[in-house]
Design a protein around this motif. Structure first.
Motif, mmCIF file in Angstrom:
data_model
loop_
_atom_site.group_PDB
_atom_site.id
_atom_site.type_symbol
_atom_site.label_atom_id
_atom_site.label_comp_id
_atom_site.label_asym_id
_atom_site.label_seq_id
_atom_site.Cartn_x
_atom_site.Cartn_y
_atom_site.Cartn_z
ATOM 1 N N ILE A 40 0.838 -1.207 0.000
ATOM 2 C CA ILE A 40 0.000 0.000 0.000
ATOM 3 C C ILE A 40 0.868 1.249 0.000
ATOM 4 N N LEU A 41 1.892 1.265 0.857
ATOM 5 C CA LEU A 41 2.805 2.423 0.934
ATOM 6 C C LEU A 41 3.524 2.667 -0.392
ATOM 7 N N ASN A 42 3.692 1.616 -1.193
ATOM 8 C CA ASN A 42 4.359 1.732 -2.476
ATOM 9 C C ASN A 42 3.375 1.789 -3.649
ATOM 10 N N SER A 43 2.094 2.012 -3.345
ATOM 11 C CA SER A 43 1.044 2.143 -4.360
ATOM 12 C C SER A 43 0.997 0.948 -5.314
ATOM 13 N N LEU A 44 1.102 -0.251 -4.740
ATOM 14 C CA LEU A 44 1.062 -1.479 -5.531
ATOM 15 C C LEU A 44 -0.171 -2.291 -5.188
ATOM 16 N N ALA A 45 -0.571 -3.123 -6.128
ATOM 17 C CA ALA A 45 -1.629 -4.094 -5.851
ATOM 18 C C ALA A 45 -1.068 -5.103 -4.850
ATOM 19 N N PRO A 46 -1.924 -5.730 -4.067
ATOM 20 C CA PRO A 46 -1.432 -6.720 -3.094
ATOM 21 C C PRO A 46 -0.622 -7.827 -3.757
ATOM 22 N N ILE A 47 0.375 -8.297 -3.044
ATOM 23 C CA ILE A 47 1.211 -9.416 -3.485
ATOM 24 C C ILE A 47 0.619 -10.686 -2.895
ATOM 25 N N ASP A 48 0.502 -11.723 -3.727
ATOM 26 C CA ASP A 48 0.007 -13.003 -3.229
ATOM 27 C C ASP A 48 0.917 -13.473 -2.101
ATOM 28 N N PHE A 49 0.326 -13.865 -0.978
ATOM 29 C CA PHE A 49 1.084 -14.336 0.180
ATOM 30 C C PHE A 49 0.579 -15.718 0.564
ATOM 31 N N GLN A 50 1.510 -16.616 0.849
ATOM 32 C CA GLN A 50 1.187 -17.955 1.319
ATOM 33 C C GLN A 50 2.055 -18.262 2.527
ATOM 34 N N ALA A 51 1.496 -18.952 3.504
ATOM 35 C CA ALA A 51 2.276 -19.360 4.667
ATOM 36 C C ALA A 51 3.438 -20.227 4.199
ATOM 37 N N GLY A 52 4.599 -19.993 4.776
ATOM 38 C CA GLY A 52 5.801 -20.706 4.352
ATOM 39 C C GLY A 52 6.443 -21.470 5.485
#
Length: 183
Positions: free
Chosen positions: A68-80
């Motif tokens: 959000i701070l970098n004005s980007l769409a969300p990045i897909d996140f998966q538990a690792g």
């Protein structure tokens, strides 16, 4: 929780810089141990197909705030979690990580996790500060059929980031997976 979480580490800065030079087109990319996600954010800005993963329970919310701070769409996140098989991840063409080899007992878990989520044609880049586990990790990856090369960070133009350590690169360009014959 872990007091070392929530900061940008020198190896993460170097990995983000490396990503500026990597060919990304058509590659599905996974960052393991993403922390607050600097390399993933750089990749997203470059138009990369990036999935970020981390075990820390705050990683996803930190990553979202940073996008959000970098004005980007969300990045897909998966538990690792390297101890478990995350069926939602799938396989990737480029797997990256920085400063993930800090627990010697995790070497086999990490290499197995990477192998499980590697496509048949995969490149892997790990930036390591040189705590001593990189040789064992390289041997483990080679035993799984990966070709290995490395660069000493003292020989790498780091853009003013003074750091010791290594850029570890692994690749596999064929059908070999653990348990298969490499012939």
């Amino acid at each position: 929780m872990w007091s070392l979480f929530g900061q940008i580490w020198p190896m993460s800065k170097i990995l983000a810089r490396i990503m500026l030079q990597e060919p990304l087109e058509g590659k599905r990319i996974l960052e393991i141990g993403c922390g607050i996600g600097l390399p993933s954010i750089v990749l997203k800005q470059l138009g990369g197909d990036i999935t970020a993963s981390d075990y820390h329970p705050l990683a996803e919310s930190f990553l979202l705030e940073n996008t959000i701070l970098n004005s980007l769409a969300p990045i897909d996140f998966q538990a690792g979690d390297w101890n478990t098989d995350n069926q939602n991840l799938g396989e990737f063409d480029l797997i990256i990580g920085s400063d993930i080899l800090y627990e010697p007992q995790h070497i086999e878990l990490i290499s197995s996790f990477i192998n499980h989520h590697s496509s048949s044609h995969v490149d892997i880049i790990i930036v390591d500060p040189g705590r001593g586990s990189h040789r064992k990790f390289a041997r483990e990856m080679e035993s799984l059929g990966y070709i290995h090369s490395w660069t000493d960070l003292r020989d790498y133009p780091n853009g003013g980031i003074k750091s010791k350590g290594f850029i570890l690169r692994f690749s596999r360009h064929g059908e070999y997976k653990e348990g298969m014959n490499s012939d």
